[in-house]
Design a protein around this motif. Structure first.
Motif, PDB file in Angstrom:
ATOM      1  N   VAL A  73       0.853  -1.185   0.000  1.00 10.70           N
ATOM      2  CA  VAL A  73       0.000   0.000   0.000  1.00 10.70           C
ATOM      3  C   VAL A  73       0.890   1.236   0.000  1.00 10.70           C
ATOM      4  CG1 VAL A  73      -1.738   1.280   1.294  1.00 10.70           C
ATOM      5  CG2 VAL A  73      -1.835  -1.210   1.221  1.00 10.70           C
ATOM      6  N   VAL A  74       0.699   2.113  -0.972  1.00  6.06           N
ATOM      7  CA  VAL A  74       1.513   3.320  -1.078  1.00  6.06           C
ATOM      8  C   VAL A  74       1.130   4.284   0.040  1.00  6.06           C
ATOM      9  CG1 VAL A  74       2.099   5.281  -2.531  1.00  6.06           C
ATOM     10  CG2 VAL A  74       1.760   3.034  -3.560  1.00  6.06           C
ATOM     11  N   ARG A 141       1.312   1.009 -13.615  1.00  5.96           N
ATOM     12  CA  ARG A 141       0.975   1.878 -12.483  1.00  5.96           C
ATOM     13  C   ARG A 141       0.430   3.206 -13.015  1.00  5.96           C
ATOM     14  NH1 ARG A 141       4.241  -0.332  -8.258  1.00  5.96           N
ATOM     15  NH2 ARG A 141       3.115   0.949  -6.742  1.00  5.96           N
ATOM     16  N   GLU A 164      -4.407   3.541  -5.798  1.00 10.22           N
ATOM     17  CA  GLU A 164      -3.157   3.971  -5.168  1.00 10.22           C
ATOM     18  C   GLU A 164      -3.150   5.490  -5.040  1.00 10.22           C
ATOM     19  OE1 GLU A 164       0.431   1.180  -5.906  1.00 10.22           O
ATOM     20  OE2 GLU A 164      -0.196   1.946  -7.855  1.00 10.22           O
ATOM     21  N   ASP A 185       6.369   4.572  -5.976  1.00 13.26           N
ATOM     22  CA  ASP A 185       5.858   4.162  -4.666  1.00 13.26           C
ATOM     23  C   ASP A 185       5.655   5.352  -3.732  1.00 13.26           C
ATOM     24  OD1 ASP A 185       5.709   1.358  -5.130  1.00 13.26           O
ATOM     25  OD2 ASP A 185       7.891   1.244  -4.980  1.00 13.26           O
TER      26      ASP A 185
END
Length: 569
Positions: A73-74, A141, A164, A185
């Motif tokens: 989890v960012v 992403r 995210e 990230d």
């Protein structure tokens, strides 16, 4: 229909005799229940462990790649804001694409469909991932909403999305070298983004304590309005003078705060890969340059502070030889010059004589005391180490006196000038808010107040009558010193490649700010006779001051224009 006859009689339990009964152990009914409960708990525990391991193995990639069973989890990041609360960086939600290859029915078809929406994906690598049989792999992403919707409509089994956090910079390029950037990230990799991670944010993120509601915005010292003006004028200067690069900084002389700093070419932190391009280097703090005649500010201050030179002294400016080299003027006046004239006419010979009087050791010690020769300490991670001769000789000291032989960062040059303008105090620069009281605890006296007063006089003189005239702004009295340095190419000074600078302060009678502008390899502007700093760096500094002075709360003061009668109606 009659039941078939059994081949042997049904078994019947024999009754125990009275004699056998005493040898039989009888347990209470409650004991059986306890054993049953224990057995059930053990049974359930064993199968829970087995089930958990199966889930873990199912999620772990079979190829041993770098993907984790469950996507990390960012973590949240605090907002970055300018000194007035304007948002510079914030987190927004975005969707990322993942796959569960063991659920993919046809990797070839899935690859074809996905590359139709995301053509930047490598088809071969994508197909390998989808056919791996792993439990979880990232595919892409930070999708756009349109991409997410198009992939959703494909209806491919085993393909999903994960929400995210993505860092968003509403100002784009405006303050990129100060703010920095984050990786995929959401971890800081440059600028103030990396600084706040290094101050403990990364640790509390790893502990799961960095929830958005608990993180206060981080306020920076910059003023976004002034920062925009700075970048806008530098961009215009690059076009106007056909320059390779440009940069600038504004410092508060009382606190050391950086109000604005820009280096062009720059990059958009929303596309952090651009920061890796060589031409996008932060020249203000991560690049070192010979600063040319701006160094005469430090040479003159050093000579006056030593007590061996008075502002009324006069020096011969004829060319002379030292250790096989000739020290000569760029524009000779063919006569002796006083200390103010040496500064106003930017005399190389006069500056060399000033350094010679102080001596090699004294010269090196003075520049070290001003922080010019050491790696600067500030919040930005991108800070270069100045270069200087391994062994200082007399010839080194004399050429360094007029800006040849030492390369330092432009930001350090501006910080040194602050000490010459604020009464003689060196204050470490900061990109965070700092009060005058806080600065007073950090400042160090490096020159006397008398010398600071004399340097303000010399800056004012050069601004009014010397090379700084093109930087004058009506009502604000700008003083300063130009510098035109020849760049070193293949170990030799190049006559047609220059690094120009204008080091200014305003209002010069009671300085509040120091402004430094640098122009890298400017060309001669149409209608002008040369590409010296007075023709490009100085007017650019003047344009920045003209637009930003009011925002910096400096009131203009206009000279009286004779006796005029004011009539109001």
């Amino acid at each position: 229909m009659p039941l078939p006859t059994l081949p042997f009689p049904p078994f019947r339990k024999r009754a125990r005799t009275e004699a056998e009964a005493p040898f039989v152990r009888r347990e209470p009914v409650s004991g059986n229940r306890v054993r049953f409960k224990i057995a059930m708990v053990a049974f359930c525990s064993i199968y829970a462990i087995i089930g958990g391991r199966l889930v873990w193995w199912g999620a772990k990639p079979s190829d041993g790649g770098g993907y984790h069973g469950f996507a990390q989890v960012v973590a949240d990041r605090p907002d970055l804001v300018d000194r007035n609360g304007e948002v510079l960086a914030t987190d927004i939600k975005t969707a990322s694409l993942f796959a569960e290859p063991r659920r993919i029915l046809d990797p070839d078809e899935a690859t074809e469909l996905l590359t139709g929406v995301l053509p930047d994906l490598n088809a071969r690598q994508l197909r390998t991932k989808l056919a791996s049989g792993a439990g979880f792999v990232w595919l892409k992403r930070e999708l756009t909403p349109k991409q997410q919707q198009q992939i959703f409509e494909l209806g491919i089994p085993g393909i999903g999305f994960r929400t995210e956090k993505r860092r968003f910079y509403p100002g784009g390029n405006t303050a990129s070298h100060i703010i920095g950037a984050v990786n995929v990230d959401n971890q800081g990799i440059a600028g103030m983004e990396k600084y706040i991670d290094d101050q403990g944010l990364r640790d509390i993120q790893n502990l799961g304590l960095a929830g958005k509601s608990e993180l206060e915005p981080v306020k920076l010292s910059i003023d976004l309005r002034v920062q925009h003006i700075m970048r806008d004028e530098l961009a215009a200067a690059m076009v106007r003078y056909k320059a390779l690069a440009a940069g600038g900084v504004i410092l508060d002389v009382e606190t050391g705060e950086v109000l604005a700093m820009a280096s062009l070419p720059d990059y958009n932190p929303n596309e952090p890969a651009e920061a890796l391009k060589k031409e996008n280097l932060n020249r203000m703090s991560a690049g070192v340059f010979e600063m040319g005649s701006t160094f005469k500010s430090f040479t003159t201050a050093m000579a006056l502070d030593s007590g061996k030179v008075k502002i009324t002294d006069v020096f011969n400016t004829n060319p002379f030889y030292v250790q096989g080299f000739t020290i000569k003027e760029f524009h000779s006046k063919h006569r002796p010059l006083s200390v103010p004239e040496i500064f106003q006419y930017s005399s190389n010979v006069g500056s060399a004589h000033e350094a010679d009087i102080v001596g090699v050791e004294g010269h090196q010690a003075f520049l070290t005391r001003l922080g010019i020769l050491s790696r600067m300490k500030t919040e930005l991670p991108e800070v270069a180490t100045p270069t200087q001769p391994k062994v200082w000789k007399k010839i080194n000291s004399m050429t360094i006196a007029y800006g040849h032989g030492v390369a330092t960062t432009p930001l350090q040059t501006a910080v040194g000038a602050v000490a010459l303008m604020n009464g003689g105090y060196l204050i470490p620069p900061t990109f965070l808010p700092r009060t005058k009281e806080e600065a007073d605890k950090l400042k160090k006296q490096v020159v006397s107040k008398r010398v600071s007063d004399e340097m303000r006089y010399l800056y004012d003189l050069n601004g009014e009558r010397g090379s700084g005239r093109s930087a004058q702004v009506s009502g604000y009295r700008v003083g300063g010193k130009t510098g035109t340095a020849e760049k070193v190419v293949n170990g030799r000074y190049s006559g047609n490649k220059k690094f120009n600078a204008y080091l200014a302060s305003f209002p010069i009678d009671a300085p509040r700010y120091v402004v430094l502008v640098v122009i890298d390899e400017p060309q001669v502007e149409e209608g002008k006779s040369n590409a010296q700093a007075a023709a490009n760096a100085a007017p650019t500094a003047g344009a920045i001051i003209r637009r930003s002075a009011a925002l910096l709360k400096v009131k203009p003061v206009f000279k009286e224009q004779g006796n005029s009668l004011l009539v109001s109606y």
